[in-house]
Design a protein around this motif. Structure first.
Motif, short mmCIF file in Angstrom:
data_model
loop_
_atom_site.label_atom_id
_atom_site.label_comp_id
_atom_site.label_asym_id
_atom_site.label_seq_id
_atom_site.Cartn_x
_atom_site.Cartn_y
_atom_site.Cartn_z
N TYR A 107 0.81 -1.22 0.00
CA TYR A 107 0.00 0.00 0.00
C TYR A 107 0.84 1.26 0.00
O TYR A 107 0.43 2.29 -0.57
N TYR A 156 0.38 4.18 -2.65
CA TYR A 156 0.24 5.56 -2.16
C TYR A 156 1.19 6.50 -2.90
O TYR A 156 0.80 7.58 -3.34
N ASP A 175 -8.07 6.55 -4.75
CA ASP A 175 -6.90 7.38 -5.02
C ASP A 175 -7.02 8.82 -4.55
O ASP A 175 -6.05 9.58 -4.61
N LEU A 202 -6.51 5.55 -0.19
CA LEU A 202 -5.09 5.17 -0.04
C LEU A 202 -4.26 6.21 0.69
O LEU A 202 -3.18 5.91 1.20
N THR A 203 -4.73 7.46 0.73
CA THR A 203 -3.92 8.54 1.29
C THR A 203 -4.16 8.72 2.79
O THR A 203 -3.62 9.62 3.39
#
Length: 243
Positions: free
Chosen positions: A66, A70, A104, A122-123
């Protein structure tokens, strides 16, 4: 329904609900989950990297995967499709709702605010202990796993994994918005992942119009009001042009 009628329906609609999938982010260079499984990662099955069992078995491996994704999404930028949806939101104001299956964060970076992320982001990371969600540090400063700023607990990727349920509040808000929509847009999604794929039927069953934008025919296509065979950005540009 033809293109002119689809444009008119969208222009006249007071309530618009949108569902986006991987197709809208492909134009920003974001690979799908499976497309990203190249090189070192090609030897792993999806459930080896994106399930509670995988994380329990090897959290370092999962975070390595991940962290790489990222870095990829933070190097990408929103495309015209993201921007046009943010513009549509400003036009429709409180009558606009966007649900995305993407993780995203590009919709938010493009300016979308009336937004739910059905599969997570993901952030961000989520604390395993207290559930607190916070942004990850910049990619160059990020060393996983992150630690919760509230309780000091270990944090996991804020992603809905295989075998986990979608966030109940986000899913209910999406169902309500699609049920109330005059027009729904289904953009860049295959229509095979439920329950998100079922949102279009919430609109259809209540007499609304559903417009698909996708280069390929999908399982939803035969049921919808109109389909544009194009990329997300070009299809949205075509749909929002005035006759």
């Amino acid at each position: 329904m033809n293109l002119s009628q689809a444009r008119a329906a969208l222009s006249d609609a007071r309530r618009v609900a949108v569902l986006t999938g991987a197709g809208i982010s492909a134009e920003s260079g974001i690979p799908t989950f499976r497309d990203a499984q190249t090189g070192h990662w090609a030897r792993f099955k999806p459930e080896d990297l994106a399930s509670p069992e995988a994380y329990f078995r090897d959290p370092a491996l999962v975070w390595e995967w991940y962290a790489g994704r990222y870095r990829d999404v933070m190097a990408a930028t929103p495309n015209t499709g993201h921007t046009l949806l943010a513009q549509l939101e400003r036009q429709k104001a409180d009558g606009f709702f966007l649900a995305t299956q993407n993780v995203d964060g590009l919709h938010a970076r493009a300016g979308s605010e009336r937004l739910v992320e059905l599969h997570g982001n993901l952030t961000t990371a989520r604390c395993e202990v207290c559930g607190h969600i916070e942004d990850l540090p910049s990619p160059q400063d990020f060393t996983p796993p992150p630690v919760c700023s509230r309780c000091g607990g270990r944090m996991r990727p804020n992603i809905v994994w295989f075998g986990e349920f979608l966030p109940e509040q986000a899913l209910q808000a999406s169902a309500d918005a699609f049920a109330a929509a005059d027009v729904a847009l289904v953009i860049g999604t295959s229509g095979v992942v439920y329950p998100a794929a079922g949102l279009a039927f919430e609109t259809l069953e209540r007499g609304g119009t559903v417009i698909e934008i996708n280069p390929d025919e999908t399982e939803l296509t035969p049921h919808l009001s109109f389909s544009l065979r194009d990329t997300a950005s070009k299809g949205l540009a075509t749909l929002t042009e005035e006759d």
